[in-house]
Design a protein around this motif. Structure first.
Motif, short mmCIF file in Angstrom:
data_model
loop_
_atom_site.label_atom_id
_atom_site.label_comp_id
_atom_site.label_asym_id
_atom_site.label_seq_id
_atom_site.Cartn_x
_atom_site.Cartn_y
_atom_site.Cartn_z
N GLU A 197 0.82 -1.22 0.00
CA GLU A 197 0.00 0.00 0.00
C GLU A 197 0.85 1.27 0.00
OE1 GLU A 197 -3.66 1.87 2.63
OE2 GLU A 197 -2.88 -0.11 3.12
N HIS A 198 1.90 1.32 0.80
CA HIS A 198 2.76 2.50 0.87
C HIS A 198 3.56 2.70 -0.42
CE1 HIS A 198 1.56 2.89 4.97
NE2 HIS A 198 2.07 1.72 5.30
N ILE A 199 3.98 1.62 -1.03
CA ILE A 199 4.69 1.70 -2.31
C ILE A 199 3.76 2.27 -3.36
CG2 ILE A 199 5.73 0.34 -4.17
CD1 ILE A 199 6.76 -1.57 -1.93
N ALA A 200 2.53 1.77 -3.40
CA ALA A 200 1.55 2.26 -4.38
C ALA A 200 1.27 3.75 -4.17
CB ALA A 200 0.25 1.46 -4.27
N ASP A 201 1.15 4.18 -2.92
CA ASP A 201 0.94 5.61 -2.64
C ASP A 201 2.11 6.43 -3.15
OD1 ASP A 201 -1.53 5.29 -1.44
OD2 ASP A 201 -0.74 5.31 0.60
N SER A 202 3.32 5.99 -2.89
CA SER A 202 4.52 6.72 -3.30
C SER A 202 4.62 6.82 -4.81
CB SER A 202 5.78 6.06 -2.73
OG SER A 202 5.74 6.08 -1.34
N VAL A 203 4.36 5.71 -5.50
CA VAL A 203 4.41 5.72 -6.96
C VAL A 203 3.32 6.63 -7.51
CG1 VAL A 203 4.14 4.31 -9.05
CG2 VAL A 203 5.50 3.46 -7.14
N GLY A 204 2.14 6.59 -6.92
CA GLY A 204 1.05 7.46 -7.34
C GLY A 204 1.38 8.93 -7.17
N ILE A 205 2.02 9.28 -6.07
CA ILE A 205 2.44 10.66 -5.83
C ILE A 205 3.47 11.07 -6.87
CG2 ILE A 205 3.72 12.16 -4.24
CD1 ILE A 205 2.32 10.54 -1.96
N ALA A 206 4.43 10.18 -7.14
CA ALA A 206 5.46 10.49 -8.15
C ALA A 206 4.83 10.69 -9.53
CB ALA A 206 6.50 9.38 -8.19
N LEU A 207 3.86 9.87 -9.88
CA LEU A 207 3.17 10.03 -11.17
C LEU A 207 2.47 11.38 -11.24
CD1 LEU A 207 1.52 6.53 -11.79
CD2 LEU A 207 3.26 7.65 -13.20
N PHE A 208 1.77 11.74 -10.16
CA PHE A 208 1.07 13.03 -10.15
C PHE A 208 2.06 14.18 -10.31
CE2 PHE A 208 -0.25 16.86 -8.00
CZ PHE A 208 -1.45 17.13 -8.66
#
Length: 138
Positions: A114-125
């Motif tokens: 879950e934390h990895i997905a959040d971090s990748v999502g933030i980076a994409l944004f």
């Protein structure tokens, strides 16, 4: 132990951990992305704790003078799925698919991924939408 004492100790531990982590990068280019909580927690204590730690992180970053971009969970949902009402599971599924070639290195359990997905999502944004990133990355 009083709740306030416990919160203070947790904040000290977290800020020391952040400081230790970034100390290797402090003399390079640093841009920070902070995901702002939306109050999704169910109880008063978790909401209070999220507010306290967000304030501590924002203060730490500001004291360092680092350029900062603030991102909401809705920003992440839109960046990853294109849907502002996407569920956490949808986000994790999309990120896991994007990282398929690294699947052997990714955690299998939801709570760890879950934390990895959040971090990748933030980076994409940030990569797609941040004017500061576009200037900063040149």
């Amino acid at each position: 132990m009083r709740v306030a004492d416990d919160d203070s100790e947790r904040i000290k531990i977290i800020i020391r951990g952040v400081n230790d982590f970034v100390s290797d990068y402090e003399y390079g280019k640093i841009m920070v992305a902070v995901e702002l909580p939306t109050g999704g927690a169910q109880g008063a204590r978790p909401n209070r704790t999220m507010g306290l730690i967000t304030g501590a992180i924002v203060t730490y970053v500001e004291m360092k003078g680092w350029p900062t971009e603030y991102v909401t969970p809705t920003d992440v949902k839109i960046a990853v799925t294109g849907n502002k009402t996407a569920s956490k599971n949808e986000i994790m599924e999309r990120i896991r698919n994007k990282l398929k070639r690294h699947s052997d290195k990714l955690p299998k359990t939801k709570d760890k991924f879950e934390h990895i997905a959040d971090s990748v999502g933030i980076a994409l944004f940030i990569k797609r939408n941040s004017e500061m990133f576009k200037v900063f990355s040149k």
